[in-house]
Enzyme design. Structure first.
Site, mmCIF file in Angstrom:
data_model
loop_
_atom_site.group_PDB
_atom_site.id
_atom_site.type_symbol
_atom_site.label_atom_id
_atom_site.label_comp_id
_atom_site.label_asym_id
_atom_site.label_seq_id
_atom_site.Cartn_x
_atom_site.Cartn_y
_atom_site.Cartn_z
ATOM 1 N N ASP A 173 0.813 -1.222 0.000
ATOM 2 C CA ASP A 173 0.000 0.000 0.000
ATOM 3 C C ASP A 173 0.842 1.265 0.000
ATOM 4 O O ASP A 173 0.301 2.370 0.072
ATOM 5 C CB ASP A 173 -0.949 0.006 1.199
ATOM 6 C CG ASP A 173 -0.231 0.155 2.526
ATOM 7 O OD1 ASP A 173 1.003 0.012 2.554
ATOM 8 O OD2 ASP A 173 -0.911 0.421 3.533
ATOM 9 N N TYR A 265 10.773 5.219 0.494
ATOM 10 C CA TYR A 265 11.659 4.259 1.156
ATOM 11 C C TYR A 265 13.066 4.252 0.559
ATOM 12 O O TYR A 265 13.986 3.705 1.157
ATOM 13 C CB TYR A 265 11.071 2.851 1.091
ATOM 14 C CG TYR A 265 10.059 2.555 2.167
ATOM 15 C CD1 TYR A 265 10.400 1.834 3.307
ATOM 16 C CD2 TYR A 265 8.745 3.005 2.052
ATOM 17 C CE1 TYR A 265 9.475 1.565 4.298
ATOM 18 C CE2 TYR A 265 7.803 2.747 3.036
ATOM 19 C CZ TYR A 265 8.171 2.028 4.152
ATOM 20 O OH TYR A 265 7.254 1.774 5.132
#
Length: 442
Positions: A173, A265
């Site tokens: 997600d 990330y």
């Protein structure tokens, strides 16, 4: 599969994200008519708390006709279900805390899915997820497994090797959380977007975002906005400073590499020294989750048991909707578009065919049909992806072969680990911490 009365099991039913998935299920009855929900978890207390919360939600939605089961028994949890939503966390938050804090002792990134901590979590998750797949193969061989369990690239690679024909989709997600946060900051609607994206899980880039309502490409203007000022956390991450730090680093990434919109990330791989310097080795993300979501869920369950609470005012973002929409697309064969983690069977022409990549795919009754990129990817992204994919494959080798040498090679090649010496130190420390979870390496 009874298309008018679907049975769903949530593996990891006691997890704090479960209410978001349930809310999405209850709001999607028209396209996904769920008749039975089973909460399966080995943690009986957390599963019982969640059972009480979900009972309250069913009452609030006036959908008490939906059967709700809580269980720690695999047969009761999986027998003859149609869909399994997996969000297990092997070792729970106690081990997540070690994943985050042990690497920081050696000056390395401490994060649950990236770097050394992510690999530690991966070696635990592989065993747990393979066990779930075995249960499904035994008790509900026609069921679809929709997996949210991290680290997803490692999970997908391991399942592909042991169960090559499993009916399973791996979804993260994070891309939709990025999109949703951008939209809430700048006034777009992600339901109007057609996004082009490629990478590994938690390791990728948007190359295009076309807005159907505006009838134009919007990614360049989004990048320009983000370069000028970081976006603010959305309400589903309200008061969470770690997420604000992530959005700040996303803007820093774009100032150096402005051509593509990155997954946030990537900070752990491109700026590991900055991340370590800003990390608190005494209080990590695991501690925050324990002090917020876990406590809040237990308190809510206690209030419901005492009859002191009847309202449910949640904002979970798109986490629950995403997995339910995917299940509905399978059920209705509607071929909606999602970002999925799957083998690279031609989606990226100049990347090894067995790399586990994250790309757009259309989902229907027979599974995922990935989109092929129009052009080869650039050498910068290709080099980063090839190194990290090779590290992940070595780690999966280490799991199946019980190989210390392969594990050391994997940790050394991980882009968040700067040297073989550091790789060995942290690997040896994590072996001790995970003695009850990892295969014995020799």
């Amino acid at each position: 599969m009874n298309e008018n009365a679907v049975k769903v099991t949530i593996a990891g039913g006691g997890a704090s994200h479960t209410p978001g998935i349930i809310q999405a299920l209850l709001e999607s009855q028209a396209k996904f008519p769920v008749a039975e929900i089973r909460l399966y978890d080995i943690d009986e207390q957390k599963n019982d708390d969640m059972y009480v919360i979900i009972k309250g939600m069913l009452k609030a939605f006036k959908l008490e006709n939906i059967k709700l089961i809580q269980t720690t028994d695999p047969e009761e949890g999986f027998k003859q279900v149609d869909f399994v939503f997996s969000q297990i966390r092997v070792g729970d938050l106690a081990m997540r805390e070690k994943d985050e804090k042990i690497p920081l002792k050696y000056g390395l990134v401490g994060q649950e899915t990236c770097g050394a901590g992510g690999f530690a979590y991966g070696l635990r998750s592989i065993k747990g997820l393979l066990e779930i797949v075995e249960y499904v193969q035994e008790y509900a061989p026609d069921a679809w497994i929709l997996n949210y369990t991290n680290p997803e690239s490692l999970i997908a690679e391991a399942v592909r090797r042991k169960f090559p024909h499993a009916k399973m989709l791996n979804a993260c997600d994070m891309t939709i959380s990025i999109e949703e946060t951008i939209c809430r900051n700048f006034g777009y609607d992600r339901k109007n977007w057609i996004a082009q994206y490629y990478g590994l899980n938690h390791f990728g880039w948007y190359t295009s975002i076309y807005d159907k309502s505006l009838k134009r490409e919007v990614m360049p203007e989004i990048i320009e906005k983000l370069q000028k000022q970081p976006m603010k956390v959305a309400s589903f991450n309200a008061n969470d400073q770690s997420w604000q730090n992530a959005w700040n680093m996303l803007s820093e990434n774009l100032r150096l590499f402005p051509d593509y919109l990155p997954n946030n990330y990537l900070e752990y791989y491109l700026f590991p020294d900055v991340v370590v310097k800003s990390s608190d080795s005494n209080y990590t993300r695991a501690n925050y989750v324990l002090d917020t979501r876990v406590k809040e869920n237990h308190q809510l369950a206690e209030e419901l048991r005492a009859g002191q609470r009847a309202d449910f005012d949640f904002d979970f973002g798109e986490h629950g909707n995403y997995i339910v929409d995917m299940a509905a697309s399978i059920l209705n064969d509607s071929h909606e578009r999602f970002m999925l983690i799957l083998p690279n069977t031609g989606s990226i022409s100049n990347l090894r065919h067995d790399a586990v990549v994250e790309v757009p795919a259309y989902v229907g009754r027979i599974g995922a049909e990935p989109v092929a990129l129009k052009e080869p990817i650039n050498n910068f992204h290709k080099g980063l992806m090839e190194a990290q994919d090779a590290a992940e494959k070595l780690l999966v080798d280490a799991y199946f072969e019980h190989s210390y040498q392969k594990a050391l090679q994997a940790f050394t090649l991980n882009l968040a680990v700067p040297s073989a010496d550091k790789a060995k130190q942290v690997l040896d420390a994590l072996i001790v911490a995970n003695k009850n979870y990892w295969p014995k390496l020799h």
